[in-house]
Design a protein around this motif. Sequence first.
Motif, PDB file in Angstrom:
ATOM      1  N   GLY A 263       0.820  -1.210   0.000  1.00 32.81           N
ATOM      2  CA  GLY A 263       0.000   0.000   0.000  1.00 32.81           C
ATOM      3  C   GLY A 263       0.848   1.253   0.000  1.00 32.81           C
ATOM      4  O   GLY A 263       0.331   2.369   0.039  1.00 32.81           O
ATOM      5  N   TYR A 264       2.171   1.062  -0.052  1.00 26.63           N
ATOM      6  CA  TYR A 264       3.103   2.186  -0.147  1.00 26.63           C
ATOM      7  C   TYR A 264       4.018   2.028  -1.351  1.00 26.63           C
ATOM      8  O   TYR A 264       4.424   3.008  -1.965  1.00 26.63           O
ATOM      9  N   VAL A 265       4.328   0.781  -1.683  1.00 30.53           N
ATOM     10  CA  VAL A 265       5.178   0.458  -2.827  1.00 30.53           C
ATOM     11  C   VAL A 265       4.383  -0.471  -3.744  1.00 30.53           C
ATOM     12  O   VAL A 265       4.045  -1.583  -3.357  1.00 30.53           O
ATOM     13  N   GLY A 266       4.088  -0.018  -4.948  1.00 21.56           N
ATOM     14  CA  GLY A 266       3.224  -0.794  -5.819  1.00 21.56           C
ATOM     15  C   GLY A 266       3.891  -1.423  -7.027  1.00 21.56           C
ATOM     16  O   GLY A 266       3.197  -1.945  -7.901  1.00 21.56           O
ATOM     17  N   ASN A 267       5.217  -1.427  -7.074  1.00 20.96           N
ATOM     18  CA  ASN A 267       5.894  -1.903  -8.283  1.00 20.96           C
ATOM     19  C   ASN A 267       6.138  -3.415  -8.258  1.00 20.96           C
ATOM     20  O   ASN A 267       7.243  -3.904  -8.424  1.00 20.96           O
ATOM     21  N   PHE A 268       5.052  -4.150  -8.027  1.00 13.87           N
ATOM     22  CA  PHE A 268       5.072  -5.615  -8.083  1.00 13.87           C
ATOM     23  C   PHE A 268       4.193  -6.054  -9.250  1.00 13.87           C
ATOM     24  O   PHE A 268       2.961  -5.939  -9.181  1.00 13.87           O
ATOM     25  N   ALA A 269       4.804  -6.540 -10.321  1.00 15.29           N
ATOM     26  CA  ALA A 269       4.037  -6.971 -11.494  1.00 15.29           C
ATOM     27  C   ALA A 269       3.044  -8.051 -11.090  1.00 15.29           C
ATOM     28  O   ALA A 269       3.394  -9.018 -10.424  1.00 15.29           O
ATOM     29  N   GLY A 270       1.781  -7.867 -11.475  1.00 16.33           N
ATOM     30  CA  GLY A 270       0.758  -8.839 -11.153  1.00 16.33           C
ATOM     31  C   GLY A 270       0.045  -8.591  -9.840  1.00 16.33           C
ATOM     32  O   GLY A 270      -0.850  -9.345  -9.467  1.00 16.33           O
ATOM     33  N   PHE A 271       0.420  -7.536  -9.143  1.00 18.10           N
ATOM     34  CA  PHE A 271      -0.218  -7.223  -7.861  1.00 18.10           C
ATOM     35  C   PHE A 271      -0.823  -5.817  -7.865  1.00 18.10           C
ATOM     36  O   PHE A 271      -1.074  -5.249  -6.809  1.00 18.10           O
ATOM     37  N   GLY A 272      -1.059  -5.269  -9.056  1.00 21.14           N
ATOM     38  CA  GLY A 272      -1.519  -3.889  -9.155  1.00 21.14           C
ATOM     39  C   GLY A 272      -2.851  -3.630  -8.498  1.00 21.14           C
ATOM     40  O   GLY A 272      -3.025  -2.619  -7.801  1.00 21.14           O
TER      41      GLY A 272
END
Length: 279
Positions: free
Chosen positions: A140-149
């Motif tokens: 909820g602070y870092v969103g740069n996870f492919a597939g977890f947008g």
Amino acid sequence: MDSKKVWFVTGASQGLGLHLVKKLLDSGYWVAATSRNKQALIESVGKKNEDFLPMAMDLVQNTSVKQSIEEAIAHFGTIDVVVNNAGYSQIGTLEELTDREARNNYDVNVFGALNVIRNVAPFLRAQQSGHIFNISSIGGYVGNFAGFGVYCSTKFAVAGLTEALSEEMKPFGVHTTLVYPGYFRTSFLSKGSVKTPSNPIDTYKAARDMEQAHLNDIDGNQPNDPEKAAEVLMHLSEQENPPVHFFMGEDAYQYAGMKIEAIQKAMENNKVLGTSTGF
């Protein structure tokens, strides 16, 4: 420590919620705990008694949430600490997730928490005290996870509404804390908890790799202890001036630090252009 505070915990039949409920009861608190499955709560924690109130609650139905909060107050006389913990991870790229999959994740992670806040706020305001914990995620602070947008965006939404809630409740003596946990060794990534896309697109290799890393490598090997997380939440509830933002876990600190550094660098590199818009 005021060991007779009343805690209201959602998503309490497994994961962090279950660890928290057990730790609270062992420490002498009164606990109202909710789950979609009341029997699962009873089997994991115990039957209803003067200290523990297990309840079946449909988080996405406002009427069900209202009834559960009223039942908790009728049983204990009040609610002092609220933990919006219920939620799940929906894996999938933005293209491949269906409208229903995305909306279901928002219904539970965001609108479910709003249902609790909406119905418990009048009681906390009236008693001029209380503490609301909204459990976000480092996602909820870092969103740069492919597939977890989509999942990350629900937790970003929780972060945004919590910042506003803290200002809205402050005049009534009610504390608000937004918790960003890192990876904790619970059932959160296990089958039956995490959801994968019904129509995966194999072309998204980075997303598939990230998905498999979470399901096969990270699950069961998370670096953080949920028992210690429960203790941390208890300590925060006892603070006179608890923080609005709280990162939990060394990994959460690392991820947050990298994002802060990246943002500061981007702002500095583009400061002339970015501040060129004034009259």
